[in-house]
Each structure stands twice: as structure tokens, then as C-alpha cells.
Design a protein around this motif. Structure first.
Motif, PDB file in Angstrom:
ATOM      1  N   THR B 212     -18.149  29.026   7.206  1.00 26.85           N
ATOM      2  CA  THR B 212     -18.155  28.270   8.475  1.00 26.85           C
ATOM      3  C   THR B 212     -19.484  27.547   8.721  1.00 26.85           C
ATOM      4  N   ALA B 213     -20.409  27.590   7.755  1.00 22.90           N
ATOM      5  CA  ALA B 213     -21.740  27.069   8.051  1.00 22.90           C
ATOM      6  C   ALA B 213     -21.767  25.557   8.265  1.00 22.90           C
ATOM      7  N   ASN B 214     -20.832  24.818   7.630  1.00 24.81           N
ATOM      8  CA  ASN B 214     -20.850  23.369   7.856  1.00 24.81           C
ATOM      9  C   ASN B 214     -19.598  22.938   8.609  1.00 24.81           C
ATOM     10  N   SER B 215     -19.151  23.845   9.481  1.00 25.18           N
ATOM     11  CA  SER B 215     -17.797  23.709  10.014  1.00 25.18           C
ATOM     12  C   SER B 215     -17.366  22.338  10.519  1.00 25.18           C
ATOM     13  N   PRO B 216     -17.798  21.829  11.656  1.00 19.42           N
ATOM     14  CA  PRO B 216     -17.078  20.575  11.932  1.00 19.42           C
ATOM     15  C   PRO B 216     -17.590  19.421  11.070  1.00 19.42           C
ATOM     16  N   ASP B 217     -18.857  19.481  10.643  1.00 19.47           N
ATOM     17  CA  ASP B 217     -19.455  18.344   9.955  1.00 19.47           C
ATOM     18  C   ASP B 217     -18.677  17.904   8.728  1.00 19.47           C
ATOM     19  N   ALA B 559     -34.787  19.380   9.840  1.00 18.76           N
ATOM     20  CA  ALA B 559     -34.663  20.550  10.717  1.00 18.76           C
ATOM     21  C   ALA B 559     -35.963  21.345  10.777  1.00 18.76           C
ATOM     22  N   TYR B 561     -37.617  23.106   8.387  1.00 18.02           N
ATOM     23  CA  TYR B 561     -37.457  24.433   7.808  1.00 18.02           C
ATOM     24  C   TYR B 561     -38.571  24.748   6.806  1.00 18.02           C
ATOM     25  N   LEU B 577     -33.175  36.975   4.722  1.00 17.39           N
ATOM     26  CA  LEU B 577     -32.555  37.430   5.955  1.00 17.39           C
ATOM     27  C   LEU B 577     -31.785  36.297   6.621  1.00 17.39           C
ATOM     28  N   GLU B 578     -32.351  35.131   6.614  1.00 20.09           N
ATOM     29  CA  GLU B 578     -31.646  33.985   7.198  1.00 20.09           C
ATOM     30  C   GLU B 578     -30.396  33.653   6.397  1.00 20.09           C
ATOM     31  N   THR B 580     -28.646  35.871   4.875  1.00 18.87           N
ATOM     32  CA  THR B 580     -27.673  36.918   5.204  1.00 18.87           C
ATOM     33  C   THR B 580     -26.935  36.568   6.492  1.00 18.87           C
ATOM     34  N   VAL B 581     -27.677  35.975   7.435  1.00 13.65           N
ATOM     35  CA  VAL B 581     -27.043  35.562   8.689  1.00 13.65           C
ATOM     36  C   VAL B 581     -26.101  34.391   8.438  1.00 13.65           C
ATOM     37  N   ASN B 583     -25.619  31.197   8.611  1.00 14.81           N
ATOM     38  CA  ASN B 583     -25.630  29.849   9.172  1.00 14.81           C
ATOM     39  C   ASN B 583     -26.719  28.995   8.524  1.00 14.81           C
ATOM     40  N   GLN B 584     -26.378  27.747   8.261  1.00 16.82           N
ATOM     41  CA  GLN B 584     -27.282  26.755   7.674  1.00 16.82           C
ATOM     42  C   GLN B 584     -27.694  27.093   6.251  1.00 16.82           C
TER      43      GLN B 584
END
Lengths: 724, 724
Positions: B212-217, B559, B561, B577-578, B580-581, B583-584
Motif C-alpha cells: 500500500t506504500a504507493n497506493s493512490p499514486d 522529501a 530523506y 526501522l522505517e 519495517t514500518v 510506508n515510503q
């Protein structure tokens, strides 16, 4: 209680023998499948009005939609009155379901009248009653599954509320810490906005972080400032995202299981009681005990389950009347509902029609060789290789003429495969009810053939390539590749489990529809027209800001999300789906809050809580439970009894043989045996039975069928005695 | 097999009575807690070398780190040799664990030597042996939990592989469809790049969509082009994100439970066998049967469980020797391990020290009134209100002097509360082992007091506001608010469950550490120095592109980063860790692939599969199981026996009283009764027992304790007879 209306009904219909035959007729009419289908048609017609009403996908004049709505409401009222006629008065009025429907009808009519009147005077008001429309879907007697799901949610509510409060407390505490830690550092976000200065915005940002949607972004300014602040966000994510979200799943799943068990217990009790009542109506004295005669039993089964074969009925009789005494005692009779509930597949061993019509040719050496070849494992492997080559060809460029010729070759190969299989195996068995994959293959191939021919014809005659047809051709071409899954045993098992749970997944489809419908209607009222979509080359003012200057420089406009709006029902559905997927939902929330007011974010938070925390978790619970049931292959007592009897009668098939997909082969060889030298164990009467794979999930529609069946058994047993 | 080394060991240590006492001594030394702690110290020292080696957070010269590493490896070798001494030769060499450690030591030494030599000649090579370091953490005998988790993963592997292959097949199929449907439309993404033209990129994009990380894009260009293409993505998300991801959880959870059951069964069997062996060593003839004398039994329990109180031991004796015969039969003896495993809390009813020292003052009317007030429900409510007001004050601006004065008032109020409570309740009971919340309160308040005083002193003397101390003060201040949770019963239950599962969560901490360590080392080798972080106002070239022109216009740079890089061990951990979460994560993958090569994305995909699909799902399974156990409040047979005995002896506390947190009150009133008119049921000897809340999770460290206990019981019973 509400869901068990038909048992109430049948109690009156049968317990009270003094009932008039006209009410008997009314009852049949009420339960007739055509009437039920018509009800569903009007329910969905009523729901679909949202597509045609302003803001409409396909606009219709207000007069038309309101007339259709009045018609639907009329149908619902008639249906409700019909139900009142066949239900005792006190039971009817005690049922909240009926009250709900009545209130919904009244509300809809009032709202329609008020809105219509105001419209005449050009006063714009809100069609708020549209959100009650899903009530009709939920509350008509046939939607037991959806009602059950809603009841399950209601039961989960108190427990989940406590966890949610604790979770919100944790979010609020962390927000307070974040305000104190980062608020006065003058940090800036990647967009150059002030970072973590407003308490409410922090709460929102951290709530979004729980869903991981703004995951590294929200942390970056603090992290850039100092290493150690990353620890704050790591702790937050571990506690709130990992632990609390898992606890939500645990609470929902636990309640789901508990609720399921209770429902099953209630249904099992109800079933037994009804069966005993039916027995008491049909019983005759035989020696010291009461029994049901075989003739009456057969008549009853014929009426209750008209679609099962004679041989299947005989099998059930063999099981119920174990010692062939000509009557059935109470214990066996009560078990009938369970027996009927188990899917026994009757496999008729038929000769191939060609073998009957043209035995010389069909049994010639060449034909035998051909059939042997098709039955060989190598045949499957050959086609697996062909599929793989086909996949490569699909991926290659379409422009080359050789490749488009190759497409015809592949189509021809697949058609030849199907023809060969039909030639080798008996066609009626090949296209049997449970041969999902054969059906799937044949449909896909013939659809692809039709579409390809249509496309070629259009191209050669009108020089025009229909994009729609071409798209369909592409999709069908790729779908053909799925077949390769079927040739690997382990994949087939997983696929079958997935296919088995499709019916129950539809319940979640219904649940989702209801939630989406309500949120879509509210969303349209709140955000309609605020955001516009313009094609890429548009010259409209603010085309890049979705037609709204408030979105200048916003993430929403920059990510080109303009088509995600609430301007009509279909758009709203797609937006809600994207919100269900969760990612970037804060961009939506911020975007829509910018073009209206900040509290509009609450709409998005509410949707997240309802849809993601509750309904998606129920969906996951359901899949978990379904897989656990699938993994624990225990047969019920009744199934064992049936299987035993099948084996005793020598009409069984070994499970192992089935598992290797040798079913068709096996039947063929049995046929051979009969023709030729006489096999070692020829099945009697050319019939074999098998129990349909694993036990169905006990909460699947099949289980529900049992309950309905029971009430009809009782009604019919009474009918046998009094009506006829 | 590997994990059960100590039983093997003890079999030799005790079964073979001809063993030398020196080996007995070696065995104790091996299991001594200080030696074990030292081993852990060296394991973590060895792991932590990654922080000091290049690329280092805190650089140390190569000579220093390599010397430390050699030292650690030496310690591991000695430990292993020690283990070999106390283990039969054939068992030692059969254990893959030991072989693993030996190979790891050899590999590390070789690599270190090669790297050192090459370094002298200025040839840069890779310290690849660093990834084997976690092997020491996993394979030393004490890390049973982590090993068990790894074994559980290994068992899940075959099943999950099939599901994964099917899932990948589905992704590949959808990618093919996407290529055909969108590839030739000349669509563009929001960044202006070509949309869905390269098959491998489509596969990656659609894999990212599953997370779902790039979901609507990823859907927007197709959606902007035509409504209907949204259906493609909706179908994709439903099948792959919702269904397949749930199936992964189902498979992992199912295997986790199955594996757990097997382990438990194995342990239970092992326990019984060991207890019988111990019995056989200690048994004496008594009439027709063999028994263990009370004196020996007591000595044994004293040796095995030196930390339990005398009264607790008497209680166990009462249960084991039910009829007070002076000896224990085999059945009761075997149960000892279970009995010892149940936490029985001995509550001593003590008089308040002030009541002993200054009875006049302590029992005066004013004092009685004060204590009555503190015990009143209103006291708790008052402090809840104070906490809420405090929360508002914390949220308000810090600058106003009144508010910083208020902080002192609140601190004083909290300290008064604690003093009052200690005055009212018996201090040793108030600070009892299980009074988590009392400890928590007191620690937080006194830490806040210390930090606030320190901060004020610093401010008034040096005019300098230490940011670190201020941050700590803020955090402590907010943490105080947690107390409000404790005053609501339902919240307390959830909190207690969460606190109960903390120890086992540490196992997952270990598991995560191992996976992170390996990926961090690999990540540093791959991406070290490719991306640089520059402070916001830096003038360095390409500061906005993270020091790498390849990142110009990339999402990664936009962004901001840049600080998410693999330039040292700590950064790598935070990046992982990021990831693992989730997103992105595709932004990270694309960013790092841009600065190196495209296949670098595989690193990120591999991490996603290992960490998110497997380990996070195991974590979720674990929380689900923990909550289910917590919800099903069934007491084991042994616990029931203990409780019965406690009740028989009249030393029990009613559960209900405990649940209302009236425990302290109750004890107080009992004391009153003794002093005053004599209560209705004064507990004998001023002692009460209670069984520690719900059964502990049987897979928690507590359970493991049982197994260790058993082996020591056997050793000690042998020791009782032969060594002494």
C-alpha cells in the motif's frame, strides 16, 4: 432473535393445524424465490438511485428518480405487510427489524416530500434520508449474513471501545510530549511549514503515524535536528502501531469467534427442536415406539430437497433406516437435517456418447492411443510448457505480425486441448457442477476466441481498433495463464481454499457496501464540487490546483489527486476505497479540510475507525478462521456415518485417487473394466458417491441453508398431513 | 534437539553416579549466573563492535576493535570448551549449535586475519564475517527463546513458500495485464515519467502497491485516463493486499500455534521423565511402595528454589503430602515441578511500623481519620482531577511564571500523596514485588523532582538551560499522567495484559536485532557514503540532492530523506526501522537504486519479505495468542489444587476483593480485627496467599523456567545423595 423469523413463522404455520390453507399459500408465496429475487432487485434499484440523483454520474430528472424511489418504497411496504400476514402479531411487532424498515420507509417518504416541496420553491435542502437506504438491504429477512456481521460488530463494541480509549489516551500523551519536545525548536517540515506547534495538529499527525501513512516524513525534521529524537518516534510506532493495532485485531477476532460459537449453538438447538416438532407431526405408532414410515419419509425428502438425485435419497434412507425395517425412528429422523446438509456428489459413470454412437471408431486402436495420450501426465506438462511460451509471447511487442499470428496458433492449441479432453473424458462429467477449472478454461478460451474474432473483423472492415474489445482480449489472454496453477497440487489446495471462502467474502462485500454507501452520501453532501478534475492539457483557471485556489502548493494538488473527489457517487466510492487502503489518507484529509473547514478531518478519522479498525479486522479474522478450519481436517460424526455407508455399499472412491485428480481416469478405467475383462471391484449400478471435499465452514451460507431447510421440513411435514 | 542440551547434560551429571566431583563443580560453574552474565556481556560487546568499526558512529582504530574481537572470540572458545567438558562427547558433536559456533569463530578469525593483512598492503576488502556475529547470540545455550522463534520460522518456511509463489504468480500476471493495458497509452506519472512501460518496473510498482506504500499514486495516471481502469487496481488490491496478506498471517499464525503445541508437548514429556529419574534417585521403601521422605523433600526444595518463603514451602508440602504421612509418593513428587512453577504470592500481614513504634499517635482519632480519608474512594478521584488539571497546565505555555510555579505545586501534591499512602498502608506491602504501579508512581515523581531541582539550580547558577535535562523533565511530567489509567478497572486489565507480555516481546526484540544486524551490515557495504546529509543551511555542492547528483529531482531528495542513509550502524538501524514500518519504502528503494544500480532494489524487497511478511506476522500471532490466553481464564489442574489447599488452610483471599484493589484495605481491616474486637475469620499466622493473577502464558520465560528447574531438581537430588 430477529434473524430467526422464519422459525417463528413456521411454528405458527405448522404447530397450529387449524390454520387456513390460504395462509399456507401466502407463506409459500412469501418464500418463493422469484418474489425474493424481486425484493432484492428493488433493494438494489433503490440503492442505485444514488448514481442518478444529483450529483449524478448519469443524471436523471428529479421527477424520475423520486418516482422510482416511491415505487421501491411501495414494494417494501407491500413486502412488509405480506410478512405481517404470515407472522403472529406479537412476534411481528417485537422484531426491531420490522420497526426499522417501517421507520425507514416513513422517513424516506417524509424527506422526499419535504425536499420536493422546497425544490418547487427553489430552496435547496439536503436529501438526508438517502443514508437510511442500506437499512432495507440489512433488514429484509434474506440478508441474515450481513445482519449477523453487524451483530458481531455490535458485540465487539464495548470491548473495542475500552481499547480504543486507552489507545487514544496514549496518542494524546505522546502528542503532549511532542508539543513540549519539538514545539519551541522552530523546526520546519519538508514543505516549509512550522513543525509540531499546534496541539490538535500534532494529535492528527500522530494519529496518521499510527496508520503509517506519513511514516518517515513526520519524523524527519526532528531526526534532522538530533539523532535522539528518532527514539521518540520509534517508541511511538512500537506502542501504537504494532502493539495497539494488533490488540485491536485480537479483540475483534476474539469476539468474532465467541459470537460465532454462540450463534452456532443457538442454531443447533433450534434445529433439534424443529426436527422433533416435525417428527411429532408425522409419527405413527410401531410397537413400543413412535416412528415415521418410509413412504412418508421419502415424500418429505422429495419435497424438502427436490434437487437431490434418487440414488442420493436412497443412500440417505439406507443411513437413516440402518436395519431396513421400513420405518425411521426418532433419533435417525432428527439427524435428517444434518444428512441433507452434507454435500454428497453423485457421480454417474456414463459411457462416452461417442462410444455409444460410434463404438467402432471410438474404440479403435488409434482412438485408444489418442485417449491414452491425453490421459498421460505428459499431456499436462506439454500444455504447461505451451502456456509458459505463450506468456513470453504476450510480454513481447504486439506490433510484429509474427506475434499476432502466434496468438492464433495458441488459441488453436487451447481449443484443440479442450476438444481432446472432451473426446477422452465423458462430456457431462467434464462439465460437472464441481469441475470449476474445466468451466473456467473453456469459458476463458471461448471468450478470447470470440473477442479476437470480433476485433479482427472490426479491424479489417472498419480499419478501427476498438480499445474496449482489445482490452478485454488482453485480459482474457493473460487470464489463460492461471491454468498453470492448477497443475501443481499445493497451489491447487490454496486456490481451492480461496475459492471456498468467496461466498462468505460476499457478506463482507455487503457490509462494505453499507458502510461505503453511508459515507459516500455524507461525503457528497460535505465535499461536492469543492474539487474539480481537469484533463492534463486544460486551460481552465486553477486547473493545477484542482480548480480551487485553496489547494495551491498543497500535497493534494502536487500529487495530482484532483480526480479523487466526492463529485458523484462513483468517484466517492473510489475515494473511499483509497481511504480503506489507508496510504496517503492524510493528504486527502488535509486537501478536503483545506477546501472546506479543518474539522472536516473528523470525517476521514471516523471512516478510518469504522472501516479499517473494525471492518477490515473482521475481514482478516474471517480469513484467519477460514484457513484454520481448512487446516484442521476433522470430519463430523454425520459425515463419517455417510462415508461409512457409501463404503459399505461399495460405491465409494478412495480419497487418494481423487486427490491426484485421477477421478476421471478412474471412472474411465472402471468403464473399461465393465466393457472388457471385468474389473476387480466394479461399482454397483455405475454410480459412485463422494463427500464434497472438506467440511464447509460452518458459518458459510451452506450452514445457513441447514437452518432454513429445517423450518421448511417442519412446514412440509405438516403440509403432508394437512394440506394434501 | 539442540535446545535440550541441559537435560542431556544433567543426565550425565546425575545418572552416572560414578562421576567425579570435579565435573560436578565444573557443571555448577558453567551454570553460575555470573559466568552466564559475562558470556552475554561479551556477546553484546562483540555485536556492538559494529558501532566502532568503519563506517563508525564513534570511530576507534582498527587495532583496538580487532583486539576486542579476538578477545570476544577467545571467550566464546573457552565457553564452548567448558561446555564440551560437561557434556558427553557424542552429544556435544551431534549438536549443530556447537558446530555453528565453532565455524563462526573460525570464520571470524580467518576474515579478521585476511582483512588485517590486506589492510597493511592498503588493499581494501570487505569485513564479510561481521554478519555471522549474531550466530553467537542465537547459539549460546541461554538464548532458547530466540532459537525457538527461529525454529518456528524454519517450520513455517515450506508452507509460506507455496503461498508466496502463488502470490508472486498473481503479481506477475497482473503486471503483464498492466503492461498490455497501459503500456502503449503514453501516460505519464505525476513526476512526468513514462507510466507502466517496462515490465520489471511494473512488477516492482505493483509489489509496492501490495504494501500500500504507493497506493493512490500508482493508480492516478490510469484513473485520470479512464474511470474503468480503477477497477483493475481495486481488484489487484483486494486479491493481493487484503486476501494474500491475510493468508500470510493465517499461515504464520497457524504454524506458530502448531509449533508451540509441539514444543510444549516435548517439554512436558521431558519434565515427567526427569522428575521420575529424580524420584528414583531419592526414593526409599515404605511399605509396599517407594516414597521420598519429608526431610529430603524439604532439603531438595530448599536447594532447588532457595527464594521461596518457608510458609510457601510448607504450603507445597501440605499439598504434596496430603494426608500428613511424613513422606511423599511418586505421583505427588512428580507434580513438584508444576507446583514450583506456579507463582504463589505470600502476603505477610504486618503491622505498620509507626503503629508499632508510636502506637499512641498512629492510632489517635486524627490519624485514624486521616487514614480513613486516604482509603476512601474520593481520595483517588481527587487525585484524578488533579492529574487532569495538571495535563491542562502542561499543555499551556511554559513562559508564564505562574505556570512554572504551578509545576512546583503539582510536584508537592504528588509527593504528599505518596507520603500519605505510605503512612496509611504498610510500606513493605506498598512497595511489594507485584505493586508495579506504586513503584512506577514513586520513581516517576522522584525522578521528576530531582530533574526539576537540577534544572532550576542550573538555571539560577549558570543562567544556562540544559536542553537534555529540560527534555527529560517534560517527558517525566507527561508520564505522570499515565496514572489516571490505573484508576479505571477496564483499562487496568488491558494494561496488565500488555505488561505481562513484555518479557516475551523481548524475544522478538532479539529476533529483530539479529535480522537488523545482518541487513545493516550488508546495507552498509552496499550503500555506504552514497548519500550524505547536510544541515539545512549548508553550502556544500548538491546539498539538496543529498550530495549525489543522481538524486536530482528524485522523490528521495524532494522529501528531504538525506539523513536516512547507511553511513553508519545507527543510521542503518533507523532506516531499517522505517522500512519495517513500510510506508515510503519504495522511495528509499528507488533512491538507493539511483545512486548505485537498479538491482539494489532486491535488497529492499528481501528485507520486506523477511521482516514484514514473516517476523511482523509472527509478532502479531504472538500478540493474538497472548490475548486469547488472557481472555480464556481457565485454571490448570495444579493451580486448582493449590488454591483448594490455600482455602482449606483458611489463608486465601477472595478474588473479587482483589479485583476491586481492596487488597490493601482488606489487609488493614484484618489487622484491625486482630487488634480490636476479633474478626469473623482472622487468617492464621497473619499470612495470606494468593495465586498470581491469571496463568502465565505457557510459552513465556516462566514456562521455560520450569524446564530448567527440572534439570536442576534432578542434579540436586543426586547431589543430595552423593556429593554431600
Amino acid at each position: 432473535m430477529g434473524s430467526l423469523a422464519s422459525p417463528h413463522l413456521s411454528r405458527r404455520g405448522c404447530g397450529n393445524v387449524a390454520l387456513l390453507p390460504s395462509s399456507c399459500w401466502l407463506y409459500y408465496l412469501y418464500n418463493h424465490w422469484m418474489i425474493q429475487a424481486a425484493t432484492y432487485f428493488f433493494i438494489f434499484l433503490n440503492l442505485s438511485l444514488a448514481v442518478f440523483e444529483e450529483p449524478a454520474v448519469y443524471p436523471l430528472p428529479f421527477l424520475a428518480t423520486s418516482l422510482i424511489e416511491v415505487l421501491c418504497l411501495l414494494v417494501f411496504s407491500v413486502r412488509l405487510m405480506h410478512f405481517a400476514k404470515v407472522t403472529p402479531r406479537n412476534i411481528f411487532w417485537k422484531d426491531t427489524k420490522n420497526i426499522c424498515v417501517m421507520v425507514a420507509i416513513l422517513m424516506s417518504l417524509t424527506d422526499l416530500a419535504v425536499y420536493g416541496t422546497l425544490r418547487i420553491y427553489n430552496v435547496r435542502s439536503i436529501r438526508w434520508s438517502r443514508i437510511v437506504r442500506p437499512i432495507f438491504l440489512i433488514n429484509f429477512a434474506e440478508s441474515r449474513q450481513i445482519r449477523r456481521a453487524f451483530r458481531s460488530i455490535r458485540n465487539t463494541f464495548p470491548e473495542i471501545t475500552y481499547v480504543f480509549l486507552l489507545f487514544m489516551f496514549s496518542v494524546l500523551m505522546f502528542s503532549l510530549m511532542a508539543l513540549k519536545l519539538f514545539g519551541e525548536r522552530n523546526l520546519q517540515t519538508a514543505e516549509g511549514l512550522p513543525y509540531f506547534t499546534n496541539y490538535l495538529e500534532i494529535v492528527f499527525d500522530l494519529y496518521v503515524l499510527v496508520t503509517t501513512a506519513n511514516s518517515p516524513d513526520v519524523m524527519m525534521p526532528a531526526f534532522d535536528f538530533s539523532w535522539w529524537y528518532a527514539l521518540f518516534f520509534i517508541t511511538y510506532v512500537i506502542i501504537n502501531t504494532y502493539i495497539f493495532m494488533s490488540v485491536f485485531l485480537a479483540v475483534v477476532y476474539n469476539n468474532y469467534r465467541k459470537h460465532l460459537k454462540n450463534e452456532i449453538r443457538k442454531l443447533a438447538y433450534m434445529k433439534r427442536r424443529k426436527m422433533v416438532e416435525a417428527f411429532n407431526l408425522l409419527k405413527e405408532e410401531e410397537g413400543a415406539e413412535f416412528v415415521v414410515r418410509e413412504a412418508q419419509w421419502k415424500q418429505l425428502v422429495k419435497l424438502v430437497a427436490p434437487d437431490i438425485s434418487n440414488s442420493h435419497r436412497e443412500l440417505l434412507l439406507h443411513i437413516s433406516d440402518d436395519e431396513q425395517k421400513g420405518f425411521i425412528d426418532k433419533k435417525s429422523f432428527v439427524r435428517l437435517a444434518d444428512l441433507l446438509n452434507i454435500q454428497v456428489i453423485t457421480l454417474k459413470i456414463r459411457r462416452h456418447p461417442l462410444g455409444q454412437w460410434l463404438p467402432h471408431i471410438y474404440n479403435s486402436a488409434a482412438s485408444q492411443f489418442l485417449r491414452g495420450m491425453v490421459r498421460h501426465r505428459g499431456f499436462v506438462w506439454t500444455y504447461d510448457v505451451i502456456i509458459l511460451i505463450n506468456a513470453v509471447f504476450i510480454a513481447l511487442d504486439e506490433e510484429s505480425p509474427y506475434i499476432s499470428y502466434a496468438e492464433w496458433v495458441f488459441l488453436a492449441l487451447y481449443i484443440i486441448e479442450i476438444l481432446l479432453k472432451v473426446y477422452t473424458y465423458e462430456p457431462r462429467t467434464f462439465f460437472g457442477k464441481n469441475q470449476f477449472w474445466n468451466w473456467f478454461d473453456t469459458l476463458i478460451i471461448f471468450a478470447a476466441l470470440t473477442a479476437t474474432i470480433l476485433n479482427t473483423t472490426l479491424k479489417s472492415t472498419t480499419e478501427y481498433n476498438s480499445q474496449q474489445i482489445l482490452d478485454i482480449v488482453f485480459i482474457l489472454r493473460v487470464l489463460r495463464l492461471i491454468r498453470i496453477v492448477d497443475s501443481i497440487q499445493r497451489f491447487r489446495v490454496i486456490m481451492n481454499t480461496l475459492i471456498n471462502i468467496v461466498p462468505t467474502m460476499l457478506t463482507f462485500g455487503g457490509l462494505t457496501l453499507v458502510v461505503y454507501y453511508v459515507f459516500a452520501i455524507i461525503g457528497m453532501e460535505l465535499f461536492q464540487g469543492k474539487i474539480q478534475f481537469f484533463p492534463a492539457n486544460s486551460n481552465a483557471p486553477h486547473a493545477l490546483e484542482c480548480g480551487n485556489p485553496a489547494l495551491k502548493d498543497s500535497m493534494f494538488a502536487r500529487a495530482k489527486y484532483c480526480k479523487n473527489n466526492f463529485n458523484n457517487f462513483a468517484s466517492s466510492f473510489i475515494v473511499l476505497l483509497e481511504l480503506t487502503v489507508v496510504n496517503q489518507w492524510h493528504v486527502f484529509a488535509n486537501g478536503f479540510a483545506n477546501v472546506t473547514v479543518q474539522p472536516a478531518k473528523l470525517y476521514f478519522i471516523a471512516f478510518h475507525i469504522v472501516m479499517v479498525i473494525i471492518i477490515v479486522n473482521i475481514f482478516v479474522s474471517f480469513i484467519l478462521e477460514a484457513f484454520f478450519v481448512e487446516y484442521s481436517v476433522e470430519k463430523s460424526e454425520v459425515e463419517t456415518a455417510i462415508e461409512q455407508k457409501i463404503q459399505e455399499l461399495g460405491m465409494g472412491i478412495q480419497e487418494e485417487e481423487l486427490q491426484d485428480e485421477k477421478l476421471l481416469d478412474n471412472m474411465e478405467s472402471a468403464e473399461h473394466d465393465l466393457e472388457g475383462e471385468g474389473g476387480t471391484k466394479p461399482p454397483a449400478k455405475g454410480l459412485v458417491f463422494k463427500i464434497a471435499s472438506k467440511p464447509m465452514f460452518f458459518y458459510s451460507p451452506t450452514y445457513m441453508l441447514r437452518c432454513r431447510l429445517v423450518s421448511s421440513i417442519e412446514t412440509l411435514s405438516w403440509w403432508l398431513r394437512s394440506c394434501c
